[in-house]
Scaffold this motif. Sequence first.
Motif, PDB file in Angstrom:
ATOM      1  N   SER A   1      -8.874   7.630   1.566  1.00  0.00           N
ATOM      2  CA  SER A   1      -9.809   6.638   0.311  1.00  0.00           C
ATOM      3  C   SER A   1     -10.584   5.442   0.788  1.00  0.00           C
ATOM      4  O   SER A   1     -10.704   4.624   0.134  1.00  0.00           O
ATOM      5  CB  SER A   1      -8.832   5.982   0.110  1.00  0.00           C
TER       6      SER A   1
ATOM      7  N   MET B   1     -10.472   0.952  -6.138  1.00  0.00           N
ATOM      8  CA  MET B   1      -8.447  -0.040  -5.867  1.00  0.00           C
ATOM      9  C   MET B   1      -8.111  -1.200  -5.849  1.00  0.00           C
ATOM     10  O   MET B   1      -7.200  -1.265  -6.726  1.00  0.00           O
ATOM     11  CB  MET B   1      -8.346   1.012  -4.257  1.00  0.00           C
TER      12      MET B   1
ATOM     13  N   TYR C   1      -1.310   0.040  -4.342  1.00  0.00           N
ATOM     14  CA  TYR C   1      -2.947  -0.653  -3.771  1.00  0.00           C
ATOM     15  C   TYR C   1      -2.553   0.905  -2.660  1.00  0.00           C
ATOM     16  O   TYR C   1      -3.252   1.261  -1.976  1.00  0.00           O
ATOM     17  CB  TYR C   1      -3.257  -1.433  -2.604  1.00  0.00           C
ATOM     18  N   GLY C   2      -2.399   1.679  -3.780  1.00  0.00           N
ATOM     19  CA  GLY C   2      -3.016   3.831  -3.866  1.00  0.00           C
ATOM     20  C   GLY C   2      -2.575   4.213  -4.568  1.00  0.00           C
ATOM     21  O   GLY C   2      -1.727   3.794  -5.315  1.00  0.00           O
ATOM     22  N   VAL C   3      -2.815   5.333  -4.370  1.00  0.00           N
ATOM     23  CA  VAL C   3      -2.352   6.250  -5.256  1.00  0.00           C
ATOM     24  C   VAL C   3      -0.715   7.429  -5.174  1.00  0.00           C
ATOM     25  O   VAL C   3       0.232   7.585  -5.994  1.00  0.00           O
ATOM     26  CB  VAL C   3      -2.892   7.730  -5.925  1.00  0.00           C
ATOM     27  N   GLY C   4      -0.508   7.537  -3.905  1.00  0.00           N
ATOM     28  CA  GLY C   4       1.269   7.909  -3.590  1.00  0.00           C
ATOM     29  C   GLY C   4       2.291   7.008  -3.719  1.00  0.00           C
ATOM     30  O   GLY C   4       2.212   5.278  -3.340  1.00  0.00           O
TER      31      GLY C   4
ATOM     32  N   HIS D   1      -5.466   8.298   8.755  1.00  0.00           N
ATOM     33  CA  HIS D   1      -5.110   7.748   7.732  1.00  0.00           C
ATOM     34  C   HIS D   1      -6.287   7.241   6.832  1.00  0.00           C
ATOM     35  O   HIS D   1      -5.870   6.126   6.358  1.00  0.00           O
ATOM     36  CB  HIS D   1      -3.797   7.110   7.625  1.00  0.00           C
TER      37      HIS D   1
ATOM     38  N   LEU E   1      -9.952   7.016  -5.953  1.00  0.00           N
ATOM     39  CA  LEU E   1      -9.545   7.386  -4.678  1.00  0.00           C
ATOM     40  C   LEU E   1     -10.162   8.912  -4.823  1.00  0.00           C
ATOM     41  O   LEU E   1     -10.033   9.519  -3.580  1.00  0.00           O
ATOM     42  CB  LEU E   1      -8.576   7.001  -3.740  1.00  0.00           C
TER      43      LEU E   1
ATOM     44  N   ARG F   1     -12.915   1.600  -1.872  1.00  0.00           N
ATOM     45  CA  ARG F   1     -11.336   0.452  -1.490  1.00  0.00           C
ATOM     46  C   ARG F   1     -11.971  -0.267  -2.587  1.00  0.00           C
ATOM     47  O   ARG F   1     -11.077  -1.310  -3.686  1.00  0.00           O
ATOM     48  CB  ARG F   1     -11.621  -0.792  -0.763  1.00  0.00           C
TER      49      ARG F   1
ATOM     50  N   ARG G   1       1.110  13.115   2.824  1.00  0.00           N
ATOM     51  CA  ARG G   1       1.109  13.004   3.151  1.00  0.00           C
ATOM     52  C   ARG G   1       2.257  13.913   4.490  1.00  0.00           C
ATOM     53  O   ARG G   1       2.349  14.780   4.445  1.00  0.00           O
ATOM     54  CB  ARG G   1       2.840  12.332   2.703  1.00  0.00           C
TER      55      ARG G   1
ATOM     56  N   HIS H   1       0.646  -1.316  -0.148  1.00  0.00           N
ATOM     57  CA  HIS H   1      -0.124   0.110   0.266  1.00  0.00           C
ATOM     58  C   HIS H   1       0.979   1.793  -0.125  1.00  0.00           C
ATOM     59  O   HIS H   1       1.786   1.443   0.153  1.00  0.00           O
ATOM     60  CB  HIS H   1      -0.821  -0.508   0.770  1.00  0.00           C
ATOM     61  N   GLY H   2       0.151   2.310  -0.345  1.00  0.00           N
ATOM     62  CA  GLY H   2       1.441   3.298  -0.172  1.00  0.00           C
ATOM     63  C   GLY H   2       2.212   4.049   0.802  1.00  0.00           C
ATOM     64  O   GLY H   2       3.017   4.862   0.177  1.00  0.00           O
ATOM     65  N   GLY H   3       1.747   3.405   2.381  1.00  0.00           N
ATOM     66  CA  GLY H   3       2.460   4.081   2.752  1.00  0.00           C
ATOM     67  C   GLY H   3       3.553   3.796   2.771  1.00  0.00           C
ATOM     68  O   GLY H   3       4.594   3.986   3.740  1.00  0.00           O
TER      69      GLY H   3
HETATM   70  C1  8YV Z   1      -3.985   4.616   1.642  1.00  0.00           C
HETATM   71  C2  8YV Z   1      -3.069   6.493   0.035  1.00  0.00           C
HETATM   72  O1  8YV Z   1      -3.984   4.703   2.840  1.00  0.00           O
HETATM   73  O2  8YV Z   1      -3.671   5.967  -2.088  1.00  0.00           O
HETATM   74  C3  8YV Z   1      -2.141   6.669  -1.341  1.00  0.00           C
HETATM   75  O3  8YV Z   1      -1.621   7.068  -1.715  1.00  0.00           O
HETATM   76  O4  8YV Z   1      -1.948   6.487   1.155  1.00  0.00           O
HETATM   77  C4  8YV Z   1      -4.067   5.599   0.862  1.00  0.00           C
HETATM   78  O5  8YV Z   1      -5.341   5.987  -0.198  1.00  0.00           O
HETATM   79  C5  8YV Z   1      -2.996   3.222   1.147  1.00  0.00           C
HETATM   80  O6  8YV Z   1      -3.169   3.716   0.529  1.00  0.00           O
HETATM   81  C6  8YV Z   1      -3.834   1.802   1.280  1.00  0.00           C
HETATM   82  O7  8YV Z   1      -4.060   1.165   2.684  1.00  0.00           O
END
Ligand code: 8YV
Length: 298
Positions: free
Chosen positions: A267, A276, A61-64, A264, A87, A273, A217, A39-41
Motif C-alpha cells: 500500500s 489512508m 492505519y491499514g486494512v488488516g 511489506h 489501498l 498513504r 500476511r 498500523h496493520g502489522g
Molecule cells: C501497511 C497493511 O503495511 O493495510 C494493511 O493491513 O499491512 C499495509 O497497508 C500498514 O498497515 C501501514 O503501515
Amino acid sequence: MKPVLLQLCPLPAWDEAPLAEAFAVTRDPGPEVRAIVTHGGLGVPSGVLEACPKAEIVAIYGVGYDAVDLGACRARGVRVTNTPDVLTEDCADLAVGMLLALARGIVKAEAFARGPWVSGGFPLQRRVSGMKVGILGLGRIGAAVAERLRGFGCELAYTARTDKGNGMVFCPDAVSLAARSEALIVTTLSNAETRHIVGPKVLAALGPRGFLVNISRAACVDEEALLGALESGTIAGAALDVFEGEPRLNPRFLALQNVVLQPHHASATEETRRAMGQLMRDNLAAHFAGRALLTPVV
Ligand code: 8YV
C-alpha cells in the motif's frame, strides 16, 4: 483540552501535523489515553489496552486488523477502525507486478543486464499472459487482482466463502485451487481459519512449475514448509511482501534464487498513504464529534 492519542507507529509528516493539532499525542500508554493509532502489522501489542483503560478507539492505519484483539476491544467498549478500499488498487498492482517480476525473472534480468551481459546467456522465463492463476480469497483486493489479470487473458479461479457466480472458476478449498493453478496469489484475510492455509498440501498441489505470491500476511503461509518447497524445487518460486518476524527475514530466503522479496509495501505509494492517513483521521474526528465511524471494524 485535547484528547490524548497514543501513536504506536511512525506516520508521514502530513498525518502527524494534523494529529498534533487535534490531539495531545503521546508515545507512551497511560491512563489518560483516549485514542490509539497503529498500523496493520503492529496492531495493539498485549498489555497496551490494559495500560490505557480510558481508550475509546483504535484507529488502524491499514486494512488488516489481525494484530488487534477485537474480542478484547469489544469487551472494553473500544471501537476499532481501519482503512479499506483506499489501498485496494495499490495492493492489486503490486501483486501483479510481483507475479510478473517472478515469472519473467525481472529482478535477476536487471542484474544480468548490468553485466557481464553474455549474449543468449539469460535463461528463458515463463509467460504470464494466459497463465492459470488462482486467487486465494476473493475479497476486495483479490477481485482487483482478478480484474487486472483478466487483461492478461489469464484463466482465473478463486476461493471464497461462497461461489460468487462471477464467471471465474470457484474452488471450494485451497488445495483444489492450487492444483489447477500455475500461480497462486494469496489475498485472503489473516485469521485463525486462514493461518497456514498455504502449507505442505497446497505447495505440493501447486507443484514444481507453480509460483506463489503473498501480499496478505505471513501467517497465511507455513513459512517452514514454503522454504523447504523453494529449496527442494517442489514449487518454482515465490514472490513475498510479508514475512514472519518482519522486518527480519529468515536468512534462508536470502540464499534462494527463485524468490522475489519485497519489504511489506503493497500500500506504500504516496497517493494511497495520503488517502489512508486521511481516512484514519476522519474516523478519529467522527468518533470525537459523536458521528458515525466511516469504516468501523468494531
Ligand atoms: C501497511 C497493511 O503495511 O493495510 C494493511 O493491513 O499491512 C499495509 O497497508 C500498514 O498497515 C501501514 O503501515
